[in-house]
Design a protein around this motif. Structure first.
Motif, PDB file in Angstrom:
ATOM      1  N   TRP A 187       0.839  -1.204   0.000  1.00  0.00           N
ATOM      2  CA  TRP A 187       0.000   0.000   0.000  1.00  0.00           C
ATOM      3  C   TRP A 187       0.876   1.256   0.000  1.00  0.00           C
ATOM      4  CZ3 TRP A 187      -4.719   1.712  -0.869  1.00  0.00           C
ATOM      5  CH2 TRP A 187      -5.111   2.938  -0.349  1.00  0.00           C
ATOM      6  N   GLY A 188       1.871   1.277   0.864  1.00  0.00           N
ATOM      7  CA  GLY A 188       2.754   2.434   0.946  1.00  0.00           C
ATOM      8  C   GLY A 188       3.505   2.681  -0.355  1.00  0.00           C
ATOM      9  N   MET A 189       4.001   1.607  -0.961  1.00  0.00           N
ATOM     10  CA  MET A 189       4.680   1.739  -2.260  1.00  0.00           C
ATOM     11  C   MET A 189       3.735   2.301  -3.302  1.00  0.00           C
ATOM     12  SD  MET A 189       7.159  -1.574  -2.876  1.00  0.00           S
ATOM     13  CE  MET A 189       5.786  -2.550  -3.403  1.00  0.00           C
ATOM     14  N   GLN A 190       2.516   1.784  -3.320  1.00  0.00           N
ATOM     15  CA  GLN A 190       1.548   2.245  -4.318  1.00  0.00           C
ATOM     16  C   GLN A 190       1.280   3.737  -4.188  1.00  0.00           C
ATOM     17  OE1 GLN A 190      -1.495  -0.605  -3.212  1.00  0.00           O
ATOM     18  NE2 GLN A 190      -1.398  -1.504  -5.252  1.00  0.00           N
ATOM     19  N   ILE A 191       1.039   4.185  -2.981  1.00  0.00           N
ATOM     20  CA  ILE A 191       0.735   5.599  -2.765  1.00  0.00           C
ATOM     21  C   ILE A 191       1.953   6.452  -3.108  1.00  0.00           C
ATOM     22  CG2 ILE A 191       0.083   7.331  -1.034  1.00  0.00           C
ATOM     23  CD1 ILE A 191      -2.164   5.318  -1.958  1.00  0.00           C
TER      24      ILE A 191
END
Length: 188
Positions: A23-27
């Protein structure tokens, strides 16, 4: 190897780490770094960084999605699933599938097309302008005069669109999964 036992603390932490890392990578990659790089780097530097960063991001995301699905499936045997758990497995499966397609095909094609376009742009003295939206007239003229560049530009637009849709689908899947996990927390 499915089990009906409660997952250990370590397995729960691993599941949460994988989901939150993805999730963090995506954002970060989708919304933050892209906008910062677009406004501060020239086109070719931006493209070079993206061609190195995005494949790594897509493959790492695929791995996170795969391990999320695997961990969840091991601790939720098929014959004991309720409707919400079955839907969660479906969401993880969609995320794995879409992330893998994006990593193996769309992301790779985008990088290859961008590299070919950079060679043509360099030969025409383009690519050093800051921001992707600057000097549009010169790139438009290049599209009009160079058939190969026009073809590459159209293909790049298509693959970026498909890759973006895959990425947004995975973001949606992970958002749902995070909400599902939050709903099932006993306490904070």
């Amino acid at each position: 190897m499915p089990t009906d036992q409660e997952p250990t603390f370590t397995v729960k932490v691993l599941q949460l780490l994988l989901l939150s890392t993805y999730w963090g990578m995506q954002i970060w990659v989708t919304f933050i770094s892209s906008f910062i790089m677009d406004n501060h780097l020239n086109r070719h530097t931006y493209g070079f960084i993206q061609s190195r960063l995005v494949p790594f991001y897509l493959h790492l995301g695929s791995a996170c999605a795969f391990f999320n699905l695997t961990i969840y499936a091991v601790y939720h045997p098929r014959d004991m699933l309720d409707d919400r758990e079955a839907f969660q497995i479906f969401i993880f499966f969609v995320s794995v599938t879409v992330a893998a397609v994006n990593a193996q095909w769309f992301g790779q094609m985008t990088s290859e097309i961008m590299a070919d376009m950079h060679l043509i742009e360099q030969a025409c003295g383009l690519g050093q302008d800051i921001g992707l939206s600057s000097n549009r007239e010169a790139y438009g003229k290049l599209c009009e005069t160079d058939v190969k560049y026009r073809h590459l530009s159209r293909r790049l637009w298509l693959y970026r669109l498909l890759s973006s849709l895959c990425n947004l689908c995975c973001i949606g899947c992970n958002f749902y999964s995070l909400c599902y996990m939050a709903e099932n927390l006993v306490a904070l």
